[in-house]
Enzyme design. Structure first.
Site, mmCIF file in Angstrom:
data_model
loop_
_atom_site.group_PDB
_atom_site.id
_atom_site.type_symbol
_atom_site.label_atom_id
_atom_site.label_comp_id
_atom_site.label_asym_id
_atom_site.label_seq_id
_atom_site.Cartn_x
_atom_site.Cartn_y
_atom_site.Cartn_z
ATOM 1 N N LYS A 1 -38.392 -7.425 0.752
ATOM 2 C CA LYS A 1 -37.394 -6.745 -0.068
ATOM 3 C C LYS A 1 -36.587 -5.754 0.783
ATOM 4 O O LYS A 1 -35.359 -5.699 0.693
ATOM 5 C CB LYS A 1 -38.067 -6.008 -1.228
ATOM 6 C CG LYS A 1 -37.090 -5.284 -2.151
ATOM 7 C CD LYS A 1 -37.767 -4.878 -3.458
ATOM 8 C CE LYS A 1 -38.673 -3.668 -3.297
ATOM 9 N NZ LYS A 1 -37.923 -2.395 -3.304
ATOM 10 N N SER B 1 -37.540 8.257 3.299
ATOM 11 C CA SER B 1 -36.864 7.832 4.527
ATOM 12 C C SER B 1 -35.533 7.163 4.218
ATOM 13 O O SER B 1 -34.690 7.009 5.105
ATOM 14 C CB SER B 1 -37.759 6.863 5.304
ATOM 15 O OG SER B 1 -37.935 5.657 4.571
ATOM 16 N N GLN B 2 -35.336 6.759 2.965
ATOM 17 C CA GLN B 2 -34.112 6.051 2.602
ATOM 18 C C GLN B 2 -32.878 6.929 2.704
ATOM 19 O O GLN B 2 -31.764 6.415 2.855
ATOM 20 C CB GLN B 2 -34.242 5.474 1.197
ATOM 21 C CG GLN B 2 -35.255 4.342 1.115
ATOM 22 C CD GLN B 2 -35.564 3.919 -0.301
ATOM 23 O OE1 GLN B 2 -35.142 4.563 -1.268
ATOM 24 N NE2 GLN B 2 -36.310 2.844 -0.448
ATOM 25 N N ASP C 1 -46.276 2.786 -0.302
ATOM 26 C CA ASP C 1 -46.302 1.728 -1.307
ATOM 27 C C ASP C 1 -47.672 1.065 -1.412
ATOM 28 O O ASP C 1 -47.966 0.381 -2.401
ATOM 29 C CB ASP C 1 -45.251 0.667 -0.998
ATOM 30 C CG ASP C 1 -43.832 1.120 -1.321
ATOM 31 O OD1 ASP C 1 -43.681 2.132 -2.039
ATOM 32 O OD2 ASP C 1 -42.882 0.478 -0.848
ATOM 33 N N LYS D 1 -41.858 8.242 -7.689
ATOM 34 C CA LYS D 1 -41.521 6.818 -7.616
ATOM 35 C C LYS D 1 -41.235 6.294 -9.029
ATOM 36 O O LYS D 1 -40.997 7.066 -9.958
ATOM 37 C CB LYS D 1 -42.668 6.057 -6.950
ATOM 38 C CG LYS D 1 -42.889 6.399 -5.483
ATOM 39 C CD LYS D 1 -41.814 5.797 -4.614
ATOM 40 C CE LYS D 1 -42.111 5.961 -3.140
ATOM 41 N NZ LYS D 1 -41.129 5.259 -2.286
ATOM 42 N N ARG E 1 -47.367 7.516 -8.906
ATOM 43 C CA ARG E 1 -48.305 6.580 -8.287
ATOM 44 C C ARG E 1 -49.569 7.243 -7.750
ATOM 45 O O ARG E 1 -50.387 6.584 -7.094
ATOM 46 C CB ARG E 1 -47.602 5.791 -7.179
ATOM 47 C CG ARG E 1 -46.608 4.771 -7.703
ATOM 48 C CD ARG E 1 -46.021 3.943 -6.595
ATOM 49 N NE ARG E 1 -45.010 3.027 -7.115
ATOM 50 C CZ ARG E 1 -44.141 2.382 -6.343
ATOM 51 N NH1 ARG E 1 -44.163 2.556 -5.029
ATOM 52 N NH2 ARG E 1 -43.249 1.553 -6.879
#
Length: 465
Positions: free
Chosen positions: A34, A184-185, A346, A373, A377
């Site tokens: 992805k 980090s995005q 993740d 998220k 999570r």
């Protein structure tokens, strides 16, 4: 096929999945990455000329990314399963001149963060919005950095959160700092946009810590694949010097910067590699299930951060065989470990379920940003595992799971237990691991896996039998 069977599954938003059994071993194909799919589709859409990108993950998140890029001027046509012909915008996405272009990211954080920066390098007005949960996920670090480069933002609700309208005439050059405490995005988005700026741009890592660093490597690999020039510098002894980015396993705020110059993305033919994130559930199934599982299509030299799943399973005592393009995990007696999850957040829900089967406690730490998220999570795995008698202690930055090797013997029947995915694809897929000993999961929203692994349940049906 001698000694086994082969089955293919197709459907809406699906890619090809093959599954076969040879003796007691189960073999499946890894889904497409992805993270890499997003980056390759974006790069082709920004290029000047026509590209073909194959093995694209056909998921809801990628649908959102492609729909927004089409609206911004790119031609994107599906020419086959997982294959797209893409005509690029030649470096400048276009929004509305009066009414903003609607950019519905739904629940895709990757789409929201990467494209916010990329669209900011274009021209016009763009309205970025999504599902209610997306409007609770922060983006202020990124928008503040882009404002220093000449972009304006109007927040419709809470400042620093979607929905918002960005107005841009392109990015100024100069110097910008971006923090990575939450994601980090933010950095990856700025790096993807930087070649489109009007002048050279230096991007510094700010903030107090760096999370999910390997995903930056995927961004740099994409830039390199598309022929975009850049250099990475590290500060040592007060002086900056160029380094080979492939050797950077981690970065510290204030000590790493990126030097970017105006450049055009190069059109061409590109292919997406297999996904270590999606494969993590299959790898885990080999360790805690009754049969070895072999996953094909995984690059042993991949830059994907979730490749560390192999190290975590190995540390827990799993027997693993590695080939250049496949990995086999065997049923094993597992023990608890302590794992820093900052590079692979993740994986936390998956490792939590694996740890529930291990002897002794497992401490997963340094992943506080998991609370923002698709769901919390940290809290949710603890909540769902408690339904099968597993005790988990929540911490600000992670979990301690008190494993029980006898858990498997209690999972032959899951009757009467209602599990919730909390609308989160990774929670749904991690909970599937509870089915491996014969029980059948009752899950409120199994369709949420379409966000990242559309054929998961078809593939899983071969693994759990």
């Amino acid at each position: 096929m001698i000694g086994g069977r082969e089955r293919s599954v197709r459907g809406p938003f699906c890619f090809f999945i093959s599954s076969k059994r040879v003796g007691m071993m189960i073999t499946v194909q890894a889904p497409a990455s992805k993270s890499v799919s997003h980056r390759m589709v974006m790069g082709a859409a920004l290029a000047q000329g026509d590209s073909v990108v194959s093995r694209v993950l056909e998921s809801k998140d990628l649908e959102r990314t492609m729909a927004i890029l089409r609206g911004a001027g790119a031609g994107i046509v599906r020419t086959g399963e997982g294959e797209y012909a893409i005509s690029g915008v030649g470096g400048q996405p276009h929004g509305g001149s009066v009414d903003p272009l609607s950019c519905d990211v739904h629940e895709s954080g990757t789409t929201c963060r990467l494209l916010t920066a990329v669209l900011a390098a274009g021209m016009g007005r763009f309205r970025v919005h999504g599902a209610p949960r997306m409007h609770e996920r922060p983006i202020g670090e990124l928008t503040a950095a882009l404002e220093t480069l000449g972009v304006s933002f109007t927040f419709e609700g809470k400042p620093g959160f979607p929905p918002f309208v960005l107005k841009t005439c392109g990015l100024d050059g100069g110097e910008v700092g971006i923090g990575m405490d939450e994601s980090s995005q933010y950095l990856s988005g700025v790096l993807l946009a930087a070649p489109l700026a009007r002048a050279p741009l230096t991007v510094n890592i700010g903030g107090s810590k760096v999370v999910s660093w390997p995903y930056v490597g995927l961004t740099l690999q994409a830039l390199e694949n598309f022929g975009v020039p850049f250099s990475v510098e590290r500060k040592e002894g007060g002086a900056w010097s160029a380094v080979d980015w492939h050797t950077l396993e981690q970065a510290e705020p204030g000590n790493v910067r990126f030097r970017m110059v105006p450049a055009m993305y190069r059109a061409g033919r590109y292919a997406v590699e297999g996904d270590w994130s999606g494969a993590s559930y299959l790898l885990a199934a080999g360790a805690i299930g009754p049969r070895p599982v072999r996953i094909e299509g995984l690059r042993a030299d991949s830059l994907q951060g979730d490749r560390v799943m192999l190290d975590i399973l190995r540390d827990m005592g799993a027997r693993i065989d590695i080939e250049p393009d496949a990995v086999t995990v065997h049923p094993s007696e597992l023990r608890g470990v302590v794992a820093d999850m900052s590079r692979c957040p993740d994986l936390v829900p998956t490792v939590a379920v694996v740890a529930a089967h291990a002897s002794g406690p497992t401490r997963l730490w340094n992943a506080a940003h998991l609370r923002i998220k698709e769901c919390d999570r940290i809290a949710v795995p603890a909540q769902e595992l408690s339904k099968v008698g597993v005790r988990c202690d929540e911490h600000d930055d992670g979990l301690t799971i008190h494993g029980d090797p006898a858990l498997a013997s209690r999972l032959h029947s899951l009757d009467g237990i209602a599990f919730s995915a909390h609308g989160d694809h990774r929670i749904a897929m991690s909970l599937a691991l509870l089915e491996l000993r014969g029980g059948r999961l009752t899950l409120d929203d199994p369709s949420c896996v379409s966000k990242s692994f559309p054929n998961f349940w078809e593939c899983w049906g071969q693994v759990r039998v």
